[in-house]
Enzyme design. Structure first.
Site, PDB file in Angstrom:
ATOM      1  N   ILE A   1       0.824  -1.211   0.000  1.00 11.24           N
ATOM      2  CA  ILE A   1       0.000   0.000   0.000  1.00 11.24           C
ATOM      3  C   ILE A   1       0.859   1.264   0.000  1.00 11.24           C
ATOM      4  O   ILE A   1       0.525   2.262  -0.646  1.00 11.24           O
ATOM      5  CB  ILE A   1      -0.997   0.001   1.195  1.00 11.24           C
TER       6      ILE A   1
ATOM      7  N   SER B   1       2.663  -7.420   3.925  1.00 12.61           N
ATOM      8  CA  SER B   1       1.639  -7.262   4.973  1.00 12.61           C
ATOM      9  C   SER B   1       0.315  -6.761   4.411  1.00 12.61           C
ATOM     10  O   SER B   1      -0.757  -7.118   4.911  1.00 12.61           O
ATOM     11  CB  SER B   1       2.128  -6.284   6.039  1.00 12.61           C
TER      12      SER B   1
ATOM     13  N   LEU C   1      -8.638  -2.427   9.157  1.00 14.15           N
ATOM     14  CA  LEU C   1      -9.417  -1.543  10.045  1.00 14.15           C
ATOM     15  C   LEU C   1      -8.730  -0.186  10.114  1.00 14.15           C
ATOM     16  O   LEU C   1      -7.503  -0.107  10.275  1.00 14.15           O
ATOM     17  CB  LEU C   1      -9.515  -2.136  11.456  1.00 14.15           C
TER      18      LEU C   1
ATOM     19  N   HIS D   1       1.667 -11.217  14.513  1.00  9.97           N
ATOM     20  CA  HIS D   1       0.418 -10.709  15.089  1.00  9.97           C
ATOM     21  C   HIS D   1      -0.710 -11.608  14.605  1.00  9.97           C
ATOM     22  O   HIS D   1      -0.793 -11.949  13.430  1.00  9.97           O
ATOM     23  CB  HIS D   1       0.249  -9.256  14.633  1.00  9.97           C
TER      24      HIS D   1
ATOM     25  N   TYR E   1      -9.384  -6.698  18.499  1.00  7.06           N
ATOM     26  CA  TYR E   1     -10.217  -5.906  17.584  1.00  7.06           C
ATOM     27  C   TYR E   1     -10.995  -6.851  16.677  1.00  7.06           C
ATOM     28  O   TYR E   1     -10.637  -8.035  16.524  1.00  7.06           O
ATOM     29  CB  TYR E   1      -9.373  -4.902  16.780  1.00  7.06           C
TER      30      TYR E   1
ATOM     31  N   VAL F   1      -1.790   0.436   6.927  1.00 10.34           N
ATOM     32  CA  VAL F   1      -2.756   0.761   5.869  1.00 10.34           C
ATOM     33  C   VAL F   1      -3.481   2.058   6.237  1.00 10.34           C
ATOM     34  O   VAL F   1      -3.755   2.914   5.391  1.00 10.34           O
ATOM     35  CB  VAL F   1      -3.774  -0.403   5.715  1.00 10.34           C
ATOM     36  N   THR F   2      -3.736   2.222   7.540  1.00  8.16           N
ATOM     37  CA  THR F   2      -4.462   3.388   8.059  1.00  8.16           C
ATOM     38  C   THR F   2      -3.822   4.706   7.659  1.00  8.16           C
ATOM     39  O   THR F   2      -4.516   5.711   7.483  1.00  8.16           O
ATOM     40  CB  THR F   2      -4.528   3.291   9.606  1.00  8.16           C
TER      41      THR F   2
ATOM     42  N   ASP G   1      13.724  26.155  17.341  1.00  7.33           N
ATOM     43  CA  ASP G   1      14.172  27.410  17.949  1.00  7.33           C
ATOM     44  C   ASP G   1      15.461  27.104  18.694  1.00  7.33           C
ATOM     45  O   ASP G   1      15.602  26.068  19.316  1.00  7.33           O
ATOM     46  CB  ASP G   1      13.095  28.017  18.851  1.00  7.33           C
TER      47      ASP G   1
ATOM     48  N   THR H   1      19.360  28.564  20.564  1.00 12.29           N
ATOM     49  CA  THR H   1      20.153  29.619  21.191  1.00 12.29           C
ATOM     50  C   THR H   1      21.561  29.482  20.640  1.00 12.29           C
ATOM     51  O   THR H   1      22.165  28.410  20.745  1.00 12.29           O
ATOM     52  CB  THR H   1      20.193  29.429  22.717  1.00 12.29           C
TER      53      THR H   1
ATOM     54  N   TYR I   1      28.517  25.581  30.967  1.00 14.97           N
ATOM     55  CA  TYR I   1      28.911  24.448  30.114  1.00 14.97           C
ATOM     56  C   TYR I   1      30.359  24.123  30.437  1.00 14.97           C
ATOM     57  O   TYR I   1      31.242  24.935  30.185  1.00 14.97           O
ATOM     58  CB  TYR I   1      28.803  24.806  28.634  1.00 14.97           C
TER      59      TYR I   1
HETATM   60  P1  FAD Z   1       3.975  -4.413   2.453  1.00 15.87           P
HETATM   61  O1  FAD Z   1       2.559  -4.540   2.148  1.00 15.87           O
HETATM   62  O2  FAD Z   1       4.615  -5.550   3.158  1.00 15.87           O
HETATM   63  O3  FAD Z   1       4.733  -4.115   1.129  1.00 15.87           O
HETATM   64  C1  FAD Z   1       6.138  -4.132   1.062  1.00 15.87           C
HETATM   65  C2  FAD Z   1       6.495  -4.747  -0.258  1.00 15.87           C
HETATM   66  O4  FAD Z   1       7.888  -4.623  -0.489  1.00 15.87           O
HETATM   67  C3  FAD Z   1       6.183  -6.217  -0.301  1.00 15.87           C
HETATM   68  O5  FAD Z   1       5.231  -6.450  -1.290  1.00 15.87           O
HETATM   69  C4  FAD Z   1       7.507  -6.867  -0.575  1.00 15.87           C
HETATM   70  O6  FAD Z   1       7.391  -8.000  -1.395  1.00 15.87           O
HETATM   71  C5  FAD Z   1       8.278  -5.757  -1.252  1.00 15.87           C
HETATM   72  N1  FAD Z   1       9.719  -5.902  -1.159  1.00 15.87           N
HETATM   73  C6  FAD Z   1      10.442  -6.110  -0.034  1.00 15.87           C
HETATM   74  N2  FAD Z   1      11.748  -6.218  -0.341  1.00 15.87           N
HETATM   75  C7  FAD Z   1      11.844  -6.062  -1.670  1.00 15.87           C
HETATM   76  C8  FAD Z   1      12.935  -6.063  -2.578  1.00 15.87           C
HETATM   77  N3  FAD Z   1      14.199  -6.266  -2.168  1.00 15.87           N
HETATM   78  N4  FAD Z   1      12.683  -5.866  -3.885  1.00 15.87           N
HETATM   79  C9  FAD Z   1      11.420  -5.667  -4.324  1.00 15.87           C
HETATM   80  N5  FAD Z   1      10.350  -5.674  -3.510  1.00 15.87           N
HETATM   81  C10 FAD Z   1      10.557  -5.850  -2.194  1.00 15.87           C
HETATM   82  N6  FAD Z   1      -2.917  -2.027   9.346  1.00 15.87           N
HETATM   83  C11 FAD Z   1      -4.031  -1.277   9.400  1.00 15.87           C
HETATM   84  O7  FAD Z   1      -3.979  -0.107   9.114  1.00 15.87           O
HETATM   85  N7  FAD Z   1      -5.223  -1.808   9.794  1.00 15.87           N
HETATM   86  C12 FAD Z   1      -5.347  -3.105  10.125  1.00 15.87           C
HETATM   87  O8  FAD Z   1      -6.415  -3.559  10.481  1.00 15.87           O
HETATM   88  C13 FAD Z   1      -4.192  -3.916  10.086  1.00 15.87           C
HETATM   89  N8  FAD Z   1      -4.271  -5.188  10.458  1.00 15.87           N
HETATM   90  C14 FAD Z   1      -3.173  -5.985  10.372  1.00 15.87           C
HETATM   91  C15 FAD Z   1      -3.288  -7.319  10.713  1.00 15.87           C
HETATM   92  C16 FAD Z   1      -2.207  -8.151  10.631  1.00 15.87           C
HETATM   93  C17 FAD Z   1      -2.358  -9.589  10.986  1.00 15.87           C
HETATM   94  C18 FAD Z   1      -0.955  -7.631  10.213  1.00 15.87           C
HETATM   95  C19 FAD Z   1       0.236  -8.491  10.150  1.00 15.87           C
HETATM   96  C20 FAD Z   1      -0.824  -6.289   9.888  1.00 15.87           C
HETATM   97  C21 FAD Z   1      -1.935  -5.450   9.962  1.00 15.87           C
HETATM   98  N9  FAD Z   1      -1.848  -4.099   9.644  1.00 15.87           N
HETATM   99  C22 FAD Z   1      -2.969  -3.321   9.672  1.00 15.87           C
HETATM  100  C23 FAD Z   1      -0.565  -3.476   9.263  1.00 15.87           C
HETATM  101  C24 FAD Z   1      -0.465  -3.335   7.757  1.00 15.87           C
HETATM  102  O9  FAD Z   1      -0.811  -4.527   7.145  1.00 15.87           O
HETATM  103  C25 FAD Z   1       0.941  -2.948   7.345  1.00 15.87           C
HETATM  104  O10 FAD Z   1       1.483  -2.011   8.204  1.00 15.87           O
HETATM  105  C26 FAD Z   1       0.953  -2.394   5.922  1.00 15.87           C
HETATM  106  O11 FAD Z   1       0.269  -3.238   5.065  1.00 15.87           O
HETATM  107  C27 FAD Z   1       2.380  -2.183   5.440  1.00 15.87           C
HETATM  108  O12 FAD Z   1       2.343  -1.771   4.104  1.00 15.87           O
HETATM  109  P2  FAD Z   1       3.694  -1.652   3.284  1.00 15.87           P
HETATM  110  O13 FAD Z   1       3.349  -1.228   1.930  1.00 15.87           O
HETATM  111  O14 FAD Z   1       4.654  -0.833   4.054  1.00 15.87           O
HETATM  112  O15 FAD Z   1       4.316  -3.119   3.330  1.00 15.87           O
END
Ligand code: FAD
Length: 826
Positions: A26, A57, A64, A238, A269, A368-369, A554, A556, A655
């Site tokens: 995302i 992830s 949510l 998780h 949740y 995602v939030t 800010d 000094t 100082y």
């Molecule tokens: P990712 O979706 O992991 O994307 C990172 C991408 O980078 C991956 O696709 C990976 O393949 C790629 N990548 C990594 N290394 C390389 C590389 N060397 N070369 C090319 N590509 C690479 N968040 C919410 O807001 N609400 C929720 O309800 C929620 N519930 C969750 C429930 C669970 C069980 C879990 C585990 C997480 C939850 N989260 C929730 C958190 C959320 O899913 C993540 O924080 C979020 O999806 C992270 O997004 P991202 O794009 O940073 O990472």
């Protein structure tokens, strides 16, 4: 033209790009979308997994979205995210966001009180919200067992974000503007030369680029290491489960219509999935995973970010879940995972550009939030060099060196996981790792019964139990509940005694920088709003702005020699900003000298009586005026003495090289006995500074405020020449102010507030409290907050919501204490 090359093994990569985004979760998709919207065409997104169910992830996040947050920045990022996802749809026309509303329930009186505080955050940050009775909450979510709860916080605009669908929709829009996405294209190397990114390397080819943006989620630390950059986060497991169909939802085919639900007292949740339910649990002990140990797709039974479910951790949560939603009792759990996502040392995202490797940008530790909002600010940052939202809490540069260690990242990441749903008091100290950094006075502090808190690794006394003896009567009102936690009446006694005698305040942890070299003055003049070309020995208070005219800090600044300046700064962000603007010709050197010096604030009306007999230098008003500095000896200890005071009393900051610290303390302490010397803690320091009207950066002002709004117009000197932010500030000045930081006095002397509470005129929210404390000198609660000019005139009545009550307050002239600076200049 958009390149769509998810195909395996076909090398169709371009040989160069304006930016390469690593990761199509995302965050990566959101950043690509915003950059493309703003005109960047030559941008490439590389994803190691398939597009867009990548195995990261986002691929399994239940989505949510709770926007309310103690951090205004996080709430604003979430608000922008909701706005963005609400405009998106899948190619089949399915929504990316369902605004079903949220319920956060309280099953304890403490939580119910805390939800009142949380309602205050929502109101302060402009989010419509309300508190519901158990019956009203049940009316919104009939599955809820109303008998288990005291009530609920309801936010109608919260809801469910479809992570993968949103990522895909954002990517589609970005592609339409020319962005290219490549699935199954892992970045395996990042070429760096002369401290700058040169290229990324994949098995399918090499792309020359000056910028990468790492949106690699849990893989972030791994990708960071490819370029030698530390990204301080740890993946944590998780638990999330989905039930079989519930009879109560029989026939429900819509994805989600019921409000999302949080039961924080049990770290749970919930959300509806059609006729089933989903339950997430933070109840178990943190299960950390090393980023290097994340399995590849080939090795993963489900996907790389999903680990085997550990049923032993879900027994108690399931019982608790059934208690709140009895309809779950008979359900099976066909879907059960331990998903992986990132935890940073302070629970906040890690955003920005590396100082060690220029062109290496990160957007990590994001939910995602906040994904939509983070993409937006990253695009602003990359394009304009600055952001509309203040990102001090999320900036990669905010961390001290120790925060990059594996030990710290793991300890703090685990603690963040444990505390995610706990009621955390803002003054609650960290538990570990401690003690980590101590000043030379630490042993003496302990002997005086210091109650320590931790700040950026330093042990800092909040108050001293030895000062119990100063307590002849209760200073200020009795404090119960929240206001009484991590507080002692001794703080009030230290405050009053500092105004009457002389006190020692340990300022060692404050960031101290030194700027030297033939270009030092010119360099600082370009960054600072105030005139620094003043005689050697002068101290100057100044602001440092971003290009939008917002206050970055800010400071000094003391001119020690023609081209040598010592800076009292606010932290690592200041050092990073200075280093970022260093001239390429090597004519300026900026050093962090914090660890080499100790610092004592010797403050109070008897400060001169204490220091003069110990020094051969002249500490008189004529020889040592306000806002000047001199090299002195205190006994045999060499020190730089600066005649400044953040508490608004006569006094000096001393100082000294750190190794003289203990000697200095003991000398002053011995000599001060006859004067009633005391040690003052950070608690008194804060109430003293606030009644004197001194702003605290990061609290009373930051980059979303300009100096005029913050009441710091006196540090702006337009005549001295150009400086960063000058043009924007001139423009803002010409436009005229719309709000101003105002001082508020609480009408009832028995009431006080603590900060972040909403300020009302009638039923209209007109601002929020930045800093608040009790004015022990005047005997009433005080607060500061930005108010629209219509409400900024002294005498204007307002109310402040505090745990559901409304406290009457009045806009007051400031400062409350010594408005003519007579004490300071005596
Ligand atoms: P990712 O979706 O992991 O994307 C990172 C991408 O980078 C991956 O696709 C990976 O393949 C790629 N990548 C990594 N290394 C390389 C590389 N060397 N070369 C090319 N590509 C690479 N968040 C919410 O807001 N609400 C929720 O309800 C929620 N519930 C969750 C429930 C669970 C069980 C879990 C585990 C997480 C939850 N989260 C929730 C958190 C959320 O899913 C993540 O924080 C979020 O999806 C992270 O997004 P991202 O794009 O940073 O990472």
């Amino acid at each position: 033209m958009a390149l769509d090359t998810a195909s395996r093994g076909v090398s169709t990569l371009p040989t160069q790009a304006q930016i390469v985004i690593i990761g199509a979760g995302i965050v990566g998709c959101s950043a690509a979308y915003h950059l493309a919207q703003r005109g960047w065409r030559d941008l490439v997104v590389l994803e190691q997994g398939p597009l867009f169910e990548t195995g990261g992830s986002t691929s399994h996040a239940p989505g949510l979205v709770f926007q309310t947050n103690a951090s205004q920045t996080m709430a604003a990022l979430a608000r922008d995210t909701v706005e963005l996802y609400s405009q998106l749809a899948s190619s089949e026309g399915l929504p990316c966001f369902y605004p079903v509303g949220s319920l956060e329930v309280a099953s304890t009186p403490e939580r119910w009180a805390d939800l009142h505080r949380k309602l205050g955050f929502a109101q302060s940050w402009g989010l419509a919200a309300g508190l519901l009775t158990p019956e009203a909450a049940q009316a919104k979510l009939p599955l809820l067992n109303a008998s288990r709860i005291y009530g609920a916080l309801h936010v109608p605009s919260d809801g469910i974000a479809k992570g993968v669908r949103s990522a895909e929709a954002l990517a589609r829009a970005a592609r339409a503007q020319g962005a290219a996405f490549y699935g199954e294209t892992p970045v395996t190397a990042i070429e760096v030369a002369q401290g700058r990114v040169q290229a990324v390397v994949t098995p399918q080819g090499r792309i020359a680029t000056e910028r990468v943006l790492v949106c690699a989620g849990i893989w972030g630390p791994r990708v960071g290491r490819l370029a030698g950059v530390s990204i301080p986060l740890t993946p944590v497991q998780h638990q999330y489960v989905k039930t079989s169909a519930l009879p109560e939802l029989a026939g429900e085919t819509r994805e989600v219509v019921q409000p999302i639900l949080r039961h924080q007292d049990k770290s749970l949740y919930f959300r509806q999935h059609g006729d089933c339910y989903g339950i997430g649990s933070y109840q178990h002990q943190p299960l950390l995973v090393d980023a290097e140990a994340i399995r590849s797709r080939a090795e993963s039974p489900v996907m790389p970010s999903v680990m085997a479910f550990t049923p032993e951790h879900f027994e108690r949560p399931w019982t608790d879940a059934v208690e709140l939603l009895p309809a779950l009792a008979q359900a099976e759990r066909p879907y059960q995972i331990n998903g992986l996502f990132s935890f940073t040392p302070d629970g906040l995202p890690v955003l920005g550009e590396s100082q060690q490797v220029r062109g290496f940008w990160v957007a990590e530790g994001v939910w995602v939030t906040q994904g939509g909002g983070v993409g937006k600010v990253m695009a602003e940052w990359l394009i304009e060099g600055t952001t509309s939202l203040d990102l001090r809490e999320c900036d990669l540069q905010r961390f001290e060196a120790h925060a990059h260690s594996r030990t710290y990242v793991q300890l703090r990441g685990a603690q963040q996981y444990r505390e995610i749903y706990e009621i955390i008091h803002p003054a609650q100290p960290l538990e570990q790792p401690r003690p980590l950094r101590v000043s030379p006075f630490h042993q003496r502090h302990k002997e005086l019964g210091a109650v320590f808190f931790e700040s950026r690794g330093w042990e800092r006394p909040q108050w001293f139990n030895a000062n119990q003896a100063l307590l002849s009567q209760q200073p200020g009102p009795e404090r119960a509940g929240w206001a009484g936690r991590h507080w002692s009446p001794i703080i009030g006694a230290e405050h009053l005694a500092s105004r009457e005698r002389v006190a020692l305040y340990d300022l060692t942890p404050l960031t101290k920088l030194e700027v030297t070299g033939p270009g030092a003055l010119t360099f600082l003049q370009q960054l600072m709003t105030n005139q620094l070309d003043r005689p050697v020995g002068r101290v100057t208070y100044t602001a440092m702005l971003n290009p939008r005219g917002g206050v970055r800090s800010d400071l000094t600044i003391t001119r020690l020699a023609e081209q040598r300046f010592q800076i009292g700064a606010n932290g690592p962000l200041d050092l990073a900003w200075l280093r970022q603007h260093l001239p390429a010709d090597g004519s300026v050197c900026v050093q962090d000298i914090t660890a080499s010096l100790c610092c004592l604030g010797v403050w109070g009306p008897l400060a001169r009586d204490l220091l003069q007999p110990l020094s051969e230098q002249d500490f008189s008003q004529a020889a040592f005026p306000y806002f000047t500095a001199q090299s002195v000896s205190i006994g045999a200890a060499p020190a730089l003495a600066q005649r400044v005071s953040y508490v608004g009393e006569l006094g000096w900051e001393l100082y000294a090289p750190a190794e003289y610290g203990l000697y200095l303390w003991d000398l002053l302490w011995q000599a001060g006995q006859a004067l009633g010397i005391l040690a003052g803690g950070r608690g008194a320091f804060d109430s003293l500074r606030l009644e004197k009207g001194y702003r605290l950066w990061g609290v009373d002002l930051h980059t979303e405020h300009n100096p005029y709004e913050a009441g710091l117009g006196f540090v702006v000197n337009f005549d001295k020449g150009d400086f960063i932010g000058r043009e924007a500030l001139l423009h803002a000045k010409t436009q005229g102010l719309t709000r101003r930081l105002c001082a508020l006095r609480l009408d009832d002397p028995s009431q006080l507030v603590l900060g972040k509470e909403p300020i009302f005129s009638g039923e209209q929210v007109i601002g929020y409290v930045t800093s608040a404390n009790y004015s022990y000198s005047l005997g009433h609660g005080i607060a500061y907050g930005y108010l629209p000019l219509d409400f900024a005139a002294p005498g204007t009545p307002v109310t402040i919501a505090y745990f559901g009550e409304r406290y009457a307050a009045t806009v007051s002239p400031e400062p409350f204490y010594d408005p003519k600076n007579l004490k300071l200049k005596s």
